[in-house]
Scaffold this motif. Sequence first.
Motif, PDB file in Angstrom:
ATOM      1  N   SER A  30       5.937  -3.460  -8.407  1.00 45.25           N
ATOM      2  CA  SER A  30       6.834  -3.301  -7.450  1.00 45.25           C
ATOM      3  C   SER A  30       7.956  -4.279  -7.241  1.00 45.25           C
ATOM      4  O   SER A  30       7.190  -5.436  -7.470  1.00 45.25           O
ATOM      5  CB  SER A  30       5.774  -3.248  -6.670  1.00 45.25           C
ATOM      6  OG  SER A  30       5.602  -3.532  -5.477  1.00 45.25           O
ATOM      7  N   THR A  32       7.861  -4.967  -4.355  1.00 49.05           N
ATOM      8  CA  THR A  32       7.794  -5.734  -3.520  1.00 49.05           C
ATOM      9  C   THR A  32       6.888  -6.958  -3.533  1.00 49.05           C
ATOM     10  O   THR A  32       6.520  -8.112  -3.032  1.00 49.05           O
ATOM     11  CB  THR A  32       7.033  -3.934  -2.198  1.00 49.05           C
ATOM     12  OG1 THR A  32       8.321  -3.465  -1.747  1.00 49.05           O
ATOM     13  CG2 THR A  32       5.944  -4.705  -1.370  1.00 49.05           C
ATOM     14  N   ASN A  64       9.668  -7.415   3.499  1.00 51.81           N
ATOM     15  CA  ASN A  64       8.668  -6.390   3.009  1.00 51.81           C
ATOM     16  C   ASN A  64       8.925  -5.211   4.077  1.00 51.81           C
ATOM     17  O   ASN A  64       9.314  -3.730   3.150  1.00 51.81           O
ATOM     18  CB  ASN A  64       7.691  -6.824   3.736  1.00 51.81           C
ATOM     19  CG  ASN A  64       7.418  -8.310   2.506  1.00 51.81           C
ATOM     20  OD1 ASN A  64       6.106  -7.249   1.407  1.00 51.81           O
ATOM     21  ND2 ASN A  64       6.356  -9.640   3.121  1.00 51.81           N
ATOM     22  N   ILE A  65       9.255  -4.891   4.847  1.00 53.72           N
ATOM     23  CA  ILE A  65       9.133  -3.465   5.545  1.00 53.72           C
ATOM     24  C   ILE A  65      10.740  -3.201   5.372  1.00 53.72           C
ATOM     25  O   ILE A  65      10.343  -2.196   4.450  1.00 53.72           O
ATOM     26  CB  ILE A  65       9.653  -4.355   8.055  1.00 53.72           C
ATOM     27  CG1 ILE A  65       9.075  -4.764   8.009  1.00 53.72           C
ATOM     28  CG2 ILE A  65      10.003  -3.221   8.115  1.00 53.72           C
ATOM     29  CD1 ILE A  65       8.924  -4.824   9.246  1.00 53.72           C
ATOM     30  N   ARG A  68       9.503  -1.061   1.501  1.00 56.35           N
ATOM     31  CA  ARG A  68       8.355  -0.394   1.958  1.00 56.35           C
ATOM     32  C   ARG A  68       8.878   1.077   2.425  1.00 56.35           C
ATOM     33  O   ARG A  68       8.998   2.086   2.511  1.00 56.35           O
ATOM     34  CB  ARG A  68       8.045  -1.047   3.245  1.00 56.35           C
ATOM     35  CG  ARG A  68       7.148  -2.113   3.003  1.00 56.35           C
ATOM     36  CD  ARG A  68       5.494  -1.713   1.477  1.00 56.35           C
ATOM     37  NE  ARG A  68       5.043  -0.643   0.904  1.00 56.35           N
ATOM     38  CZ  ARG A  68       4.501  -0.341   0.428  1.00 56.35           C
ATOM     39  NH1 ARG A  68       5.459  -0.619  -1.046  1.00 56.35           N
ATOM     40  NH2 ARG A  68       3.999   0.865   0.300  1.00 56.35           N
ATOM     41  N   THR A  71      10.509   2.599  -0.973  1.00 56.62           N
ATOM     42  CA  THR A  71       9.734   2.645  -1.558  1.00 56.62           C
ATOM     43  C   THR A  71       9.184   4.324  -1.493  1.00 56.62           C
ATOM     44  O   THR A  71       8.721   4.853  -1.054  1.00 56.62           O
ATOM     45  CB  THR A  71       8.217   1.699  -1.528  1.00 56.62           C
ATOM     46  OG1 THR A  71       8.563   0.601  -2.016  1.00 56.62           O
ATOM     47  CG2 THR A  71       6.888   2.180  -2.193  1.00 56.62           C
TER      48      THR A  71
END
Length: 85
Positions: A30, A32, A64-65, A68, A71
Amino acid sequence: MSGPDPNAVVDSAAGVAKAAVSQGKSFLKSKTFWANVVMAGSAYLGYIPASAAPYFPYIATGVNILLRFLTNQPIKLSLPSVTVQ
């Protein structure tokens, strides 16, 4: 007058959710997860300049946003399987 069986809809949704979770990628793959490791490590080791320190939580949240939104796969909390031949 009868409509669709609500239990069938719930069972179908639960089956899709279980399939998605079981087919997720390892958290070690990942972006993230690794971005958070790098950001936490850099903050812990003092690589963040004092002038940027007050803004670091906002920067980390933004990263992070962004990740996401990029993703497209769920993760599973297990190590990747290794095949030995």
